[in-house]
Design a protein around this motif. Structure first.
Motif, PDB file in Angstrom:
ATOM      1  N   LYS A   1       0.818  -1.214   0.000  1.00 29.37           N
ATOM      2  CA  LYS A   1       0.000   0.000   0.000  1.00 29.37           C
ATOM      3  C   LYS A   1       0.853   1.267   0.000  1.00 29.37           C
ATOM      4  O   LYS A   1       0.380   2.338  -0.391  1.00 29.37           O
ATOM      5  N   VAL A   2       2.101   1.149   0.472  1.00 30.25           N
ATOM      6  CA  VAL A   2       2.995   2.300   0.578  1.00 30.25           C
ATOM      7  C   VAL A   2       4.357   1.901   0.031  1.00 30.25           C
ATOM      8  O   VAL A   2       4.851   0.809   0.323  1.00 30.25           O
ATOM      9  N   VAL A   3       4.948   2.804  -0.748  1.00 29.82           N
ATOM     10  CA  VAL A   3       6.281   2.543  -1.292  1.00 29.82           C
ATOM     11  C   VAL A   3       7.228   3.649  -0.823  1.00 29.82           C
ATOM     12  O   VAL A   3       6.933   4.839  -0.966  1.00 29.82           O
ATOM     13  N   HIS A   4       8.360   3.238  -0.254  1.00 30.46           N
ATOM     14  CA  HIS A   4       9.402   4.169   0.167  1.00 30.46           C
ATOM     15  C   HIS A   4      10.490   4.180  -0.905  1.00 30.46           C
ATOM     16  O   HIS A   4      11.051   3.124  -1.245  1.00 30.46           O
ATOM     17  N   VAL A   5      10.791   5.359  -1.433  1.00 22.09           N
ATOM     18  CA  VAL A   5      11.777   5.508  -2.508  1.00 22.09           C
ATOM     19  C   VAL A   5      13.077   6.018  -1.907  1.00 22.09           C
ATOM     20  O   VAL A   5      13.176   7.182  -1.499  1.00 22.09           O
ATOM     21  N   THR A   6      14.081   5.151  -1.820  1.00 25.99           N
ATOM     22  CA  THR A   6      15.400   5.529  -1.287  1.00 25.99           C
ATOM     23  C   THR A   6      16.500   5.248  -2.308  1.00 25.99           C
ATOM     24  O   THR A   6      17.653   5.085  -1.950  1.00 25.99           O
TER      25      THR A   6
END
Length: 388
Positions: A69-74
């Motif tokens: 549901k949530v994507v963290h872009v690092t």
């Protein structure tokens, strides 16, 4: 706290900062479903090392997972724009590392896409969430310092001091035309704007590259790694080691900041001082649990972080009792706690404390002005929303 396993997340990027994201999410109770590395092999290795269930082979495979549901872009900066566009198009909430994009034009597009999506979107300016920074913002808003007159400080590191130090951020096509300022200077700008409530109107900037040739290792290098062994090739460097800025603010206040990644002994020192017409306050990230407060007509103070002694905003950000130091990793936990609270609520709070994509776009306007000022050798006004 988020209900354990109630929200599934995935993290793009398996380096230093991606691992920090995973650890903070776990502490919050978020189910980290998997990671996406720069290659299938690196992703699989990282997934095993940090103990997440899966390594996705591609962003398409990640977005095909309905539980995410949530994507963290690092990932490196060059990928932020295209990856965030795909994530928003797939209807997922996004937490993107700073800087939001490589250019202000890209940032403007993402702001519009985020607004149209009705999704929770945030830029990872985690330093806002040290409790004493939250406390300081409330102090300024309450008028405890009086009218803000001066905002000064520095952000200094030494991890790129030697010509044998290497990282992808050194390469303009991967990190952007600004390196020291784009990587850490934007943190200082965001934080001081957040605390003071003031935006910059004009900048005078000087950029310097002291280490003009570096030895690039053959093969990948992790951020902050001290391993300098192996074969290298000489590379010319075009990005800056340091940035010196003079600043003008919308209320007539003035400011200055020194940004450096080549200052021996400074491991990660972000310092700010805000001088008002009544009092001053100052903070150093290497001493995060203490806030010196200056006075003219009574003894100076040093506030130690303690929920019982801070205002409501500072107390709300604190997770540990006084005397138990809250540091870098804790700021991610506090930031993600607010973001995931908004996701569970189905909408952002009325005045979110986390940085929005619009805040990320403002940072790109500052970067544009810094580059132009350094090129022209004069004051440059920031682009306004009306002219974007």
């Amino acid at each position: 706290m988020v209900s354990p396993g109630s929200i599934g997340a995935a993290v793009i990027g398996t380096g230093f900062i991606g691992t920090v994201h995973v650890q903070a999410l776990r502490r919050l109770g978020v189910h980290v479903l998997g990671v996406l590395g720069s290659s299938a092999a690196r992703g699989a290795e990282a997934a095993q090392t940090i103990g997440v269930p899966k390594a996705y082979a591609s962003l398409e495979e990640l977005l095909a997972d309905a539980d995410v549901k949530v994507v963290h872009v690092t990932s490196p900066n060059q990928f932020h724009f295209s990856q965030v566009k795909q994530i928003l198009a797939a209807g997922r909430h996004v937490v993107c590392e700073k800087p939001l994009t490589m250019t202000s034009a890209e940032a403007i597009e993402l702001v519009a896409l985020a607004k149209a999506s009705n999704l929770i979107t945030a830029v990872n300016y985690n330093i806002r969430y040290y409790p004493l920074n939250q406390h300081s913002r409330a102090m300024v808003a309450a008028g405890d310092l009086g009218d803000v007159r001066l905002i000064t400080g520095h952000y200094m590191q030494d991890w790129l001091l030697f010509d044998t130090d290497w990282n992808w951020r050194l390469e303009a096509d991967k990190g952007g035309l600004l390196r020291a300022f784009g990587d850490i200077g934007t943190h200082w700008i965001d934080l001081t704007s957040f605390i003071s409530g003031l935006k910059i109107t004009s900048v005078m900037a000087e950029l310097s590259t002291f280490v003009k040739t570096r030895q690039q290792p053959v093969g990948p290098v992790e951020t902050f790694s001290q391993d300098r062994s192996g074969e290298t090739v000489a590379r010319n460097i075009t990005t800056e080691d340091s940035a010196l800025l003079l600043l003008r603010y919308e209320n007539g206040a003035r400011g200055s900041v020194v940004v450096s990644q080549v200052s021996p002994g400074k491991k990660n020192s972000l310092c700010w001082q805000i001088d008002g017409s009544k009092s001053s306050a100052a903070w150093d990230s290497e001493k995060p649990d203490h806030l010196p407060i200056g006075h003219r007509d009574k003894p100076n103070q040093t506030l130690q972080r303690d929920a019982a002694l801070m205002n409501a905003a500072g107390a709300a950000a604190a997770a540990l009792p006084g005397g138990h130091v809250e540091g870098f990793a804790d700021s991610f936990f506090a930031l993600f706690r607010e973001i995931y609270g908004a996701i569970e609520a189905g909408q952002p709070p009325e005045n979110p404390g986390y940085a929005s994509f619009a805040d990320g776009c403002y940072e790109m306007y500052v970067c544009d002005a810094v580059l132009e000022s350094a090129r022209l050798g004069r004051w440059v006004d920031l682009k306004s929303e009306a002219s974007s």
